[in-house]
Design a protein around this motif. Structure first.
Motif, PDB file in Angstrom:
ATOM      1  N   SER A 207     -42.648  60.636 -33.403  1.00  0.00           N
ATOM      2  CA  SER A 207     -42.263  60.873 -34.789  1.00  0.00           C
ATOM      3  C   SER A 207     -43.333  61.683 -35.504  1.00  0.00           C
ATOM      4  O   SER A 207     -44.497  61.715 -35.082  1.00  0.00           O
ATOM      5  N   VAL A 208     -42.929  62.342 -36.576  1.00  0.00           N
ATOM      6  CA  VAL A 208     -43.862  63.095 -37.418  1.00  0.00           C
ATOM      7  C   VAL A 208     -44.948  62.141 -37.916  1.00  0.00           C
ATOM      8  O   VAL A 208     -44.668  60.989 -38.269  1.00  0.00           O
ATOM      9  N   ASP A 209     -46.192  62.607 -37.913  1.00  0.00           N
ATOM     10  CA  ASP A 209     -47.394  61.865 -38.319  1.00  0.00           C
ATOM     11  C   ASP A 209     -47.923  60.915 -37.252  1.00  0.00           C
ATOM     12  O   ASP A 209     -48.930  60.234 -37.477  1.00  0.00           O
ATOM     13  N   ASP A 210     -47.287  60.848 -36.081  1.00  0.00           N
ATOM     14  CA  ASP A 210     -47.822  60.017 -34.995  1.00  0.00           C
ATOM     15  C   ASP A 210     -49.170  60.566 -34.526  1.00  0.00           C
ATOM     16  O   ASP A 210     -49.379  61.771 -34.470  1.00  0.00           O
ATOM     17  N   GLU A 211     -50.070  59.643 -34.195  1.00  0.00           N
ATOM     18  CA  GLU A 211     -51.347  60.018 -33.568  1.00  0.00           C
ATOM     19  C   GLU A 211     -51.134  60.012 -32.054  1.00  0.00           C
ATOM     20  O   GLU A 211     -50.672  59.025 -31.494  1.00  0.00           O
ATOM     21  N   MET A 212     -51.470  61.113 -31.385  1.00  0.00           N
ATOM     22  CA  MET A 212     -51.266  61.247 -29.944  1.00  0.00           C
ATOM     23  C   MET A 212     -52.572  61.705 -29.293  1.00  0.00           C
ATOM     24  O   MET A 212     -53.554  62.019 -29.981  1.00  0.00           O
ATOM     25  N   THR A 213     -52.550  61.768 -27.957  1.00  0.00           N
ATOM     26  CA  THR A 213     -53.721  62.249 -27.216  1.00  0.00           C
ATOM     27  C   THR A 213     -53.274  63.289 -26.188  1.00  0.00           C
ATOM     28  O   THR A 213     -52.242  63.120 -25.541  1.00  0.00           O
ATOM     29  N   ILE A 214     -54.060  64.353 -26.081  1.00  0.00           N
ATOM     30  CA  ILE A 214     -53.841  65.360 -25.039  1.00  0.00           C
ATOM     31  C   ILE A 214     -54.683  64.974 -23.836  1.00  0.00           C
ATOM     32  O   ILE A 214     -55.892  64.782 -23.944  1.00  0.00           O
ATOM     33  N   TYR A 215     -54.060  64.842 -22.681  1.00  0.00           N
ATOM     34  CA  TYR A 215     -54.771  64.515 -21.441  1.00  0.00           C
ATOM     35  C   TYR A 215     -54.751  65.725 -20.506  1.00  0.00           C
ATOM     36  O   TYR A 215     -53.790  66.481 -20.530  1.00  0.00           O
ATOM     37  N   PRO A 216     -55.779  65.966 -19.699  1.00  0.00           N
ATOM     38  CA  PRO A 216     -56.911  65.074 -19.445  1.00  0.00           C
ATOM     39  C   PRO A 216     -58.110  65.268 -20.379  1.00  0.00           C
ATOM     40  O   PRO A 216     -59.127  64.610 -20.201  1.00  0.00           O
ATOM     41  N   SER A 217     -58.026  66.165 -21.361  1.00  0.00           N
ATOM     42  CA  SER A 217     -59.178  66.407 -22.238  1.00  0.00           C
ATOM     43  C   SER A 217     -59.439  65.238 -23.181  1.00  0.00           C
ATOM     44  O   SER A 217     -60.523  65.118 -23.736  1.00  0.00           O
ATOM     45  N   GLU A 218     -58.416  64.379 -23.372  1.00  0.00           N
ATOM     46  CA  GLU A 218     -58.496  63.208 -24.261  1.00  0.00           C
ATOM     47  C   GLU A 218     -58.801  63.595 -25.703  1.00  0.00           C
ATOM     48  O   GLU A 218     -59.477  62.867 -26.431  1.00  0.00           O
ATOM     49  N   LYS A 219     -58.271  64.729 -26.124  1.00  0.00           N
ATOM     50  CA  LYS A 219     -58.427  65.155 -27.510  1.00  0.00           C
ATOM     51  C   LYS A 219     -57.337  64.499 -28.352  1.00  0.00           C
ATOM     52  O   LYS A 219     -56.159  64.539 -28.017  1.00  0.00           O
ATOM     53  N   LYS A 220     -57.748  63.917 -29.481  1.00  0.00           N
ATOM     54  CA  LYS A 220     -56.811  63.247 -30.379  1.00  0.00           C
ATOM     55  C   LYS A 220     -56.136  64.293 -31.272  1.00  0.00           C
ATOM     56  O   LYS A 220     -56.796  65.194 -31.803  1.00  0.00           O
ATOM     57  N   VAL A 221     -54.813  64.169 -31.423  1.00  0.00           N
ATOM     58  CA  VAL A 221     -54.061  65.112 -32.247  1.00  0.00           C
ATOM     59  C   VAL A 221     -53.094  64.333 -33.133  1.00  0.00           C
ATOM     60  O   VAL A 221     -52.808  63.165 -32.890  1.00  0.00           O
ATOM     61  N   ILE A 244     -43.495  70.693 -30.560  1.00  0.00           N
ATOM     62  CA  ILE A 244     -44.339  69.820 -31.379  1.00  0.00           C
ATOM     63  C   ILE A 244     -45.439  70.642 -32.020  1.00  0.00           C
ATOM     64  O   ILE A 244     -46.232  71.275 -31.325  1.00  0.00           O
ATOM     65  N   ASN A 245     -45.468  70.646 -33.336  1.00  0.00           N
ATOM     66  CA  ASN A 245     -46.516  71.317 -34.103  1.00  0.00           C
ATOM     67  C   ASN A 245     -47.665  70.312 -34.289  1.00  0.00           C
ATOM     68  O   ASN A 245     -47.474  69.239 -34.860  1.00  0.00           O
ATOM     69  N   LEU A 246     -48.853  70.660 -33.763  1.00  0.00           N
ATOM     70  CA  LEU A 246     -49.985  69.731 -33.751  1.00  0.00           C
ATOM     71  C   LEU A 246     -51.085  70.168 -34.704  1.00  0.00           C
ATOM     72  O   LEU A 246     -51.326  71.361 -34.880  1.00  0.00           O
ATOM     73  N   SER A 247     -51.759  69.207 -35.280  1.00  0.00           N
ATOM     74  CA  SER A 247     -52.958  69.501 -36.070  1.00  0.00           C
ATOM     75  C   SER A 247     -54.183  68.967 -35.331  1.00  0.00           C
ATOM     76  O   SER A 247     -54.056  68.166 -34.402  1.00  0.00           O
ATOM     77  N   ASN A 248     -55.348  69.419 -35.731  1.00  0.00           N
ATOM     78  CA  ASN A 248     -56.642  68.996 -35.173  1.00  0.00           C
ATOM     79  C   ASN A 248     -56.917  69.553 -33.773  1.00  0.00           C
ATOM     80  O   ASN A 248     -57.744  69.011 -33.045  1.00  0.00           O
ATOM     81  N   ILE A 249     -56.237  70.635 -33.390  1.00  0.00           N
ATOM     82  CA  ILE A 249     -56.495  71.192 -32.070  1.00  0.00           C
ATOM     83  C   ILE A 249     -56.146  72.680 -32.045  1.00  0.00           C
ATOM     84  O   ILE A 249     -55.216  73.120 -32.738  1.00  0.00           O
ATOM     85  N   LYS A 250     -56.918  73.453 -31.253  1.00  0.00           N
ATOM     86  CA  LYS A 250     -56.664  74.884 -31.112  1.00  0.00           C
ATOM     87  C   LYS A 250     -55.836  75.157 -29.863  1.00  0.00           C
ATOM     88  O   LYS A 250     -55.839  74.364 -28.920  1.00  0.00           O
ATOM     89  N   VAL A 251     -55.159  76.300 -29.845  1.00  0.00           N
ATOM     90  CA  VAL A 251     -54.375  76.708 -28.676  1.00  0.00           C
ATOM     91  C   VAL A 251     -55.262  76.782 -27.435  1.00  0.00           C
ATOM     92  O   VAL A 251     -54.853  76.401 -26.336  1.00  0.00           O
ATOM     93  N   SER A 252     -56.492  77.248 -27.612  1.00  0.00           N
ATOM     94  CA  SER A 252     -57.413  77.408 -26.478  1.00  0.00           C
ATOM     95  C   SER A 252     -57.822  76.081 -25.853  1.00  0.00           C
ATOM     96  O   SER A 252     -58.368  76.051 -24.748  1.00  0.00           O
TER      97      SER A 252
END
Length: 627
Positions: A207-221, A244-252
């Motif tokens: 859902s919108v506003d959910d806190e998620m994690t990108i693995y394996p870098s374990e970056k919070k988004v 999914i449009n994410l905040s707190n992370i760059k494409v790179s």
């Protein structure tokens, strides 16, 4: 509402993209190079609505051999496949390879679409159909309907749509109550929006506003916005193609093959236990330490194979193996994968992941094979028990078990509670131990206590903290207390005044020791509060007296600090008088304590400092209050 993902498969230039354009009115070849060369290089995505009002997401995958990696990324999450075969060419090499891939990825539903039918006569079409039936024997698509179409004249398209609608009714519901997880197949940015990832949601919901994690870098988004087929939505569900449009992370900081998942719901691993099957027609077997490529989700990883029940896994056969990976995988038990040979890159097999957190295994270990069979086919509680059995030196949390099994937390709790009821698992605060782990701890405790009692026959027991450090220094005090309490309930040990002893242990004095005991107790009783006794006052550096004093400490003698001792009854009377005074007056000074105990200032300070250390009183400037 069911979410249906339709995928195309088939040889290059058999008309997959043209077919989709005819069905949807939209072009999926968007890259300039794709348009110039007339082939699909990357994944194409679009959708259309069925007569039953269900919306079908379509993944158009490339057929050219050089772009098979993109095909594998697109096959992830497909419910129904359209196996596209040109009537003028029939079954071709990539047709077979795509079928192998889809079969190993456990795609269950399919329709064979015979394209370009206007280019050949009916007799030739029948010959092609016979060949298709022969080549699809034993595969998931055996017996699937064959629909003849021509995308230019639109011949057969209505019948194809009808068949898709019929088959979509039998699609299994996705696991929307599981922790959310999606393999990322595209990453890009849009001006004004920022980073966007796309993929098919494998399980759960986001859902919108959910806190998620990108693995394996374990970056919070954080999820800023969600789209399904170009429309903004508040929530996406398992089985839907989503952006999914994410905040707190760059494409790179993201790449295709990464996984976006609920935080803490998955584990990364450099080693997995698997059941592998190899195709017959490639004639490629796998030996110990062969280097291969596995494709899982949208990621390709190089690895080495260790067959476990045979020296070699023969083509056309299956077997258990351990894969030693060259980079991290983010996977769950039950996930499917594809194997391609290192060089040349041919699809040679596939398999299912059994364990994402194994230890290194040796070949021909029957206990390992039996454990893998349980994990592969067993109920959730059997899988949990087996995992705890293999981690007898660790203290496993619920979070780790949820991550390992990939199941919803409440289901894992149910399985653990069933094991606890069966006395197969023991819960220690937030940790779970297999009962054999607890038994090992108990054996160690009893062994330490037995040696201690033999060395110190006149001591009532070992201090809990000393015992904890000898058993397992990594255990917290509160966790050790739970373990000791269980042992007390089972009548294996006794715990009195912070001292632990074997259940049947009792201090026994001989005649000489009884005489010394009486002498020490008489002296301390006579002394009362007139003066405090030191160890030297009582024992005069005599080891026999020292042994008896240690046995009496906590029983009839009270130790106040490292230097001073007092009669236990006198001590208890002083403590009683102190508590009565504080309950009535709320606070006390050293002088007031001296007056009520009829002692001197030195004795009063020693005793009050003892009460402070034991949290009976609390000092505030020159006064004491109840702790």
């Amino acid at each position: 509402m069911k979410n249906v993902i339709l995928g195309t498969a088939g040889h290059i230039d058999h008309g997959k993209t043209t077919l989709i354009k005819a069905l949807t009115g939209r072009e999926t070849d968007n890259l300039k190079e794709e348009k110039q060369r007339g082939i699909s290089i990357n994944l194409g995505f679009t959708y259309f609505d069925l007569p039953s009002k269900k919306r079908v997401g379509i993944v158009d995958v490339p057929g050219h051999e050089k772009f098979i990696k993109n095909m594998l990324a697109g096959a992830c999450g497909i419910d129904i496949v359209l196996l596209v075969i040109a009537a003028d060419e029939g079954v071709m090499p990539q047709t077979i390879e795509h079928l192998d891939i889809l079969n190993y990825l456990d795609v269950k539903k399919g329709i064979i679409v015979l394209t370009k039918c206007d280019l050949v006569d009916e007799e030739f079409i029948e010959l092609v159909k016979d060949d298709i039936r022969e080549k699809t024997k034993g595969l998931f698509i055996e017996g699937a309907p064959i629909v003849e179409v021509d995308s230019v004249s639109r011949r057969g398209l209505d019948k194809l749509v009808q068949k898709i609608d019929e088959i979509s009714e039998d699609i299994e519901e996705k696991k929307t109550d599981a922790p959310s997880r999606m393999s990322i197949d595209r990453v890009f940015s849009l001006k004004g929006f920022g980073t966007i990832v796309t993929g098919t949601l494998i399980e759960g919901k986001i859902s919108v506003d959910d806190e998620m994690t990108i693995y394996p870098s374990e970056k919070k988004v954080k999820v800023r916005n969600l789209q399904v087929h170009g429309c903004d939505v508040k929530t996406v569900y398992a089985g839907q193609r989503t952006a999914i449009n994410l905040s707190n992370i760059k494409v790179s900081e993201i790449q295709r093959g990464d996984v976006i998942a609920q935080t803490g719901s998955v584990e990364e691993s450099m080693m997995i236990d698997v059941n592998i099957s190899l195709v017959e027609h490639c004639k490629k077997s796998l030996k110990h330490w062969d280097r291969i490529r596995i494709f899982h989700g949208t990621k390709q990883i190089l690895c080495r194979i260790v067959p476990l029940n045979e020296d070699e896994i023969q083509y056309g056969e299956s077997g258990y193996a351990q894969l030693r990976l060259e980079e991290k995988i983010v996977a769950k038990k039950g996930d499917r994968f594809i194997i391609r040979s290192y060089s040349p890159m041919d699809t040679i097999g596939g398999g299912v992941i059994i364990d994402t957190a194994p230890k290194k295994h040796k070949i021909y270990d029957e206990s390992v094979i039996e454990a893998l069979k349980i994990k592969e086919k067993g109920e959730l509680k059997d899988i949990l028990e087996e995992y705890l059995k293999l981690n007898l030196s660790n203290y496993i949390t619920l979070k780790e078990l949820v991550s390992y099994t990939g199941e919803k937390e409440e289901y894992v709790k149910e399985g653990l509670n069933a094991l606890i009821d069966e006395n197969k698992v023991f819960c220690v605060n937030k940790y779970y131990l297999h009962i054999s782990h607890y038994q090992k701890l108990k054996e160690k405790v009893i062994e330490i206590l037995t040696k201690y009692h033999k060395q110190y026959r006149l001591r009532n027991g070992i201090l809990k903290e000393e015992l904890r450090s000898k058993v397992d220094n990594s255990l917290k005090v509160k966790d050790m207390d739970v373990i000791l309490n269980k042992m007390v309930e089972e009548k294996d040990i006794k715990v009195q005044d912070n001292l632990v002893s074997n259940y049947d242990f009792e201090v026994k004095f001989n005649q000489k020791q009884l005489s010394i005991k009486k002498e020490i107790e008489d002296k301390s009783r006579k002394n009362g509060l007139s003066s405090l006794m030191t160890k030297d006052d009582i024992c005069n550096k005599n080891k026999f007296y020292e042994e008896v004093l240690e046995a009496l400490t906590g029983e009839t003698i009270q130790k106040l600090d490292d230097a001073y001792y007092i009669d236990k009854k006198v001590y208890e009377n002083v403590k009683k008088d102190l508590l009565e005074y504080l309950n009535k007056n709320k606070e006390i000074t050293v002088a007031q304590f001296r007056d009520i105990t009829k002692s001197n200032r030195k004795i009063s300070i020693v005793m009050l400092e003892h009460f402070d250390r034991n949290r009976i009183t609390k000092r505030i400037e020159d006064k004491r209050i109840l702790y």
